[in-house]
Scaffold this active site. Structure first.
Site, PDB file in Angstrom:
ATOM      1  N   THR A  16       4.291  -1.309   1.662  1.00 59.00           N
ATOM      2  CA  THR A  16       3.945  -2.607   1.075  1.00 59.00           C
ATOM      3  C   THR A  16       2.479  -2.933   1.355  1.00 59.00           C
ATOM      4  O   THR A  16       1.926  -2.479   2.346  1.00 59.00           O
ATOM      5  CB  THR A  16       4.854  -3.659   1.738  1.00 59.00           C
ATOM      6  OG1 THR A  16       6.182  -3.379   1.334  1.00 59.00           O
ATOM      7  CG2 THR A  16       4.483  -5.075   1.376  1.00 59.00           C
ATOM      8  N   ARG A  76      18.378  -5.638  -5.436  1.00 54.75           N
ATOM      9  CA  ARG A  76      17.949  -5.974  -4.081  1.00 54.75           C
ATOM     10  C   ARG A  76      16.526  -6.576  -4.075  1.00 54.75           C
ATOM     11  O   ARG A  76      15.617  -6.092  -4.727  1.00 54.75           O
ATOM     12  CB  ARG A  76      17.964  -4.703  -3.231  1.00 54.75           C
ATOM     13  CG  ARG A  76      17.541  -4.895  -1.770  1.00 54.75           C
ATOM     14  CD  ARG A  76      16.095  -4.578  -1.527  1.00 54.75           C
ATOM     15  NE  ARG A  76      15.756  -4.599  -0.103  1.00 54.75           N
ATOM     16  CZ  ARG A  76      14.528  -4.577   0.372  1.00 54.75           C
ATOM     17  NH1 ARG A  76      13.498  -4.521  -0.453  1.00 54.75           N
ATOM     18  NH2 ARG A  76      14.288  -4.601   1.675  1.00 54.75           N
ATOM     19  N   VAL A  77      16.362  -7.628  -3.310  1.00 54.11           N
ATOM     20  CA  VAL A  77      15.049  -8.241  -3.109  1.00 54.11           C
ATOM     21  C   VAL A  77      14.784  -8.287  -1.613  1.00 54.11           C
ATOM     22  O   VAL A  77      15.663  -8.666  -0.831  1.00 54.11           O
ATOM     23  CB  VAL A  77      15.010  -9.668  -3.698  1.00 54.11           C
ATOM     24  CG1 VAL A  77      13.681 -10.347  -3.381  1.00 54.11           C
ATOM     25  CG2 VAL A  77      15.232  -9.633  -5.214  1.00 54.11           C
ATOM     26  N   GLY A  78      13.583  -7.876  -1.217  1.00 52.56           N
ATOM     27  CA  GLY A  78      13.228  -7.874   0.205  1.00 52.56           C
ATOM     28  C   GLY A  78      12.487  -9.136   0.605  1.00 52.56           C
ATOM     29  O   GLY A  78      12.575 -10.177  -0.055  1.00 52.56           O
ATOM     30  N   ASP A  79      11.742  -9.037   1.694  1.00 58.59           N
ATOM     31  CA  ASP A  79      11.046 -10.211   2.242  1.00 58.59           C
ATOM     32  C   ASP A  79       9.749 -10.543   1.520  1.00 58.59           C
ATOM     33  O   ASP A  79       9.294 -11.686   1.563  1.00 58.59           O
ATOM     34  CB  ASP A  79      10.728  -9.968   3.724  1.00 58.59           C
ATOM     35  CG  ASP A  79       9.835  -8.739   3.911  1.00 58.59           C
ATOM     36  OD1 ASP A  79      10.088  -7.710   3.243  1.00 58.59           O
ATOM     37  OD2 ASP A  79       8.880  -8.803   4.701  1.00 58.59           O
ATOM     38  N   THR A 126       5.016  -6.581   6.650  1.00 54.23           N
ATOM     39  CA  THR A 126       5.553  -5.350   6.071  1.00 54.23           C
ATOM     40  C   THR A 126       6.595  -4.804   7.026  1.00 54.23           C
ATOM     41  O   THR A 126       6.447  -4.928   8.238  1.00 54.23           O
ATOM     42  CB  THR A 126       4.463  -4.304   5.813  1.00 54.23           C
ATOM     43  OG1 THR A 126       5.082  -3.114   5.307  1.00 54.23           O
ATOM     44  CG2 THR A 126       3.681  -3.944   7.065  1.00 54.23           C
ATOM     45  N   GLY A 127       7.653  -4.222   6.491  1.00 50.90           N
ATOM     46  CA  GLY A 127       8.669  -3.673   7.381  1.00 50.90           C
ATOM     47  C   GLY A 127      10.042  -3.771   6.758  1.00 50.90           C
ATOM     48  O   GLY A 127      10.173  -3.921   5.542  1.00 50.90           O
ATOM     49  N   GLY A 137      12.645  -5.317   5.271  1.00 43.91           N
ATOM     50  CA  GLY A 137      12.673  -6.635   4.649  1.00 43.91           C
ATOM     51  C   GLY A 137      13.846  -7.507   5.038  1.00 43.91           C
ATOM     52  O   GLY A 137      13.687  -8.715   5.258  1.00 43.91           O
TER      53      GLY A 137
HETATM   54  N1  ASP Z   1       9.143  -5.275   3.380  1.00 48.22           N
HETATM   55  C1  ASP Z   1       9.321  -4.468   2.213  1.00 48.22           C
HETATM   56  C2  ASP Z   1      10.700  -4.708   1.654  1.00 48.22           C
HETATM   57  O1  ASP Z   1      11.641  -4.735   2.415  1.00 48.22           O
HETATM   58  C3  ASP Z   1       9.193  -3.010   2.474  1.00 48.22           C
HETATM   59  C4  ASP Z   1       7.960  -2.608   3.215  1.00 48.22           C
HETATM   60  O2  ASP Z   1       7.266  -3.421   3.802  1.00 48.22           O
HETATM   61  O3  ASP Z   1       7.691  -1.406   3.186  1.00 48.22           O
HETATM   62  O4  ASP Z   1      10.842  -4.809   0.461  1.00 48.22           O
END
Ligand code: ASP
Length: 322
Positions: free
Chosen positions: A190, A218-221, A241-242, A244
């Protein structure tokens, strides 16, 4: 020099965090990532140095990374289980607490621009899927065929993930290593930026393709305000980032800002506390944090995070490993 010219300006960016090690990242790959991160910092700095807004600087910096196939955002984003590329992005203005975000969009070349359009040109704060794509087109943003986002590497990554029936976060820097090691090594790709402009205003933005093999919309953070992105002039601007799901469960970005505002924690303490909360529920990743004085923190509980800073002197600094 006028006061405005001496006021601090600052831009901090990230391009994802993960367990990549120096030994595993090939020299040419490292150079390629460094180059794009430097371009991103230079683009954002030009906006700030000319007296532009922190929002415009965040957009300029993120667009460079969205346009690069190296990062999991815009061109080069990861594929869903259905073989689609569904992009998420958000932006927040720390001077007004105005926000905009899009999720699951498939035809907008630069989702971060769409997030800004939601913030400034709509009555809403979050648009999803086809509606968000249609809104972006109506706003005159650049629309592309979904094939524009395609990269062979991401396609192969999806096939691997499907074969192993698992979810994968971004692996691109690690593609040269054996499968067994690959299972353990994950990098999140990200992208995000936080900026402080000459007027003392903070802004934050984040853009992503999410995670490989994601399903069911699916939706992340990243597009969730308070989880992946937050900005408030009274505290800090944050981009995450991480993993989510864990960043959503810990309200990671807001959590960090609230500690600074209410507990007067240092930026490092606040970010580390948040990452501890994330780790406590088996998540990992990183945060970039910036306050209205220009203080910043770039923290992660992974082996590395693509990241960089630039301030008044215009000298760009990029780091990848611990
Ligand atoms: N945080 C992002 C998500 O979960 C993924 C990422 O940061 O690599 O969509």
């Amino acid at each position: 020099m006028t006061k405005a010219e001496t006021s601090p300006i600052r831009l901090v960016i990230h391009g994802g965090a993960g367990t990549l090690t120096r030994a595993r990242l090939k020299k040419e790959r490292e150079q390629a990532y460094t180059q794009v991160l430097e371009q991103s910092l230079t683009a954002g700095h030009a906006v700030l140095a000319a007296g532009g807004s922190s929002i415009d600087a965040v957009i300029a910096a993120i667009v460079v990374m969205e346009d690069s196939p190296l990062f999991n955002a815009g061109k080069g984003a990861v594929f869903s289980n259905a073989g689609r590329i569904e992009l998420d992005a958000s932006i927040m203005d720390g001077s007004t607490l105005m926000v905009g975000s899009v999720a699951g969009v498939t035809t907008i070349r630069n989702p971060i621009r769409a997030a800004r359009a939601v913030m400034t040109q709509s009555e809403h704060v979050m648009l999803i899927g086809q509606g968000a794509d249609a809104f972006a087109a109506e706003q005159g943003l650049e629309i592309v065929d979904p094939s524009y986002f395609y990269t062979q590497f991401r396609w192969d990554q999806l096939q691997k993930a499907i074969a192993q029936e698992r979810l994968l976060r971004d692996h691109d820097a690690l593609s040269d290593k054996p499968d067994a090691a690959e299972k353990m090594d994950q990098k999140h790709g990200t992208v995000g930026a936080v900026a402080l402009d000459r007027h003392g205003n903070l802004a934050a933005g984040t853009s992503t393709g999410g995670i490989t093999n994601k399903r069911f919309g699916r939706v992340g953070d990243s597009p969730i305000i308070g989880a992946g992105t937050y900005a408030d002039n009274r505290s800090v601007a944050v981009s995450a980032t991480g993993s989510g799901e864990m960043f959503i469960r810990t309200c990671a970005a807001f959590n960090t800002a609230a500690q600074v505002r209410l507990l007067h924690s240092s930026l490092i303490e606040a970010a580390d506390n948040t990452l501890k909360d994330v780790a406590a529920i088996a998540g990992d990743g990183g945060l970039i944090v910036l306050d209205a004085k220009g203080n910043y923190a770039m923290r992660f509980n992974t082996r590395g995070m693509f990241r960089g800073i630039v301030g008044n002197d215009g000298i760009v600094r990029v780091e990848i490993f611990e």
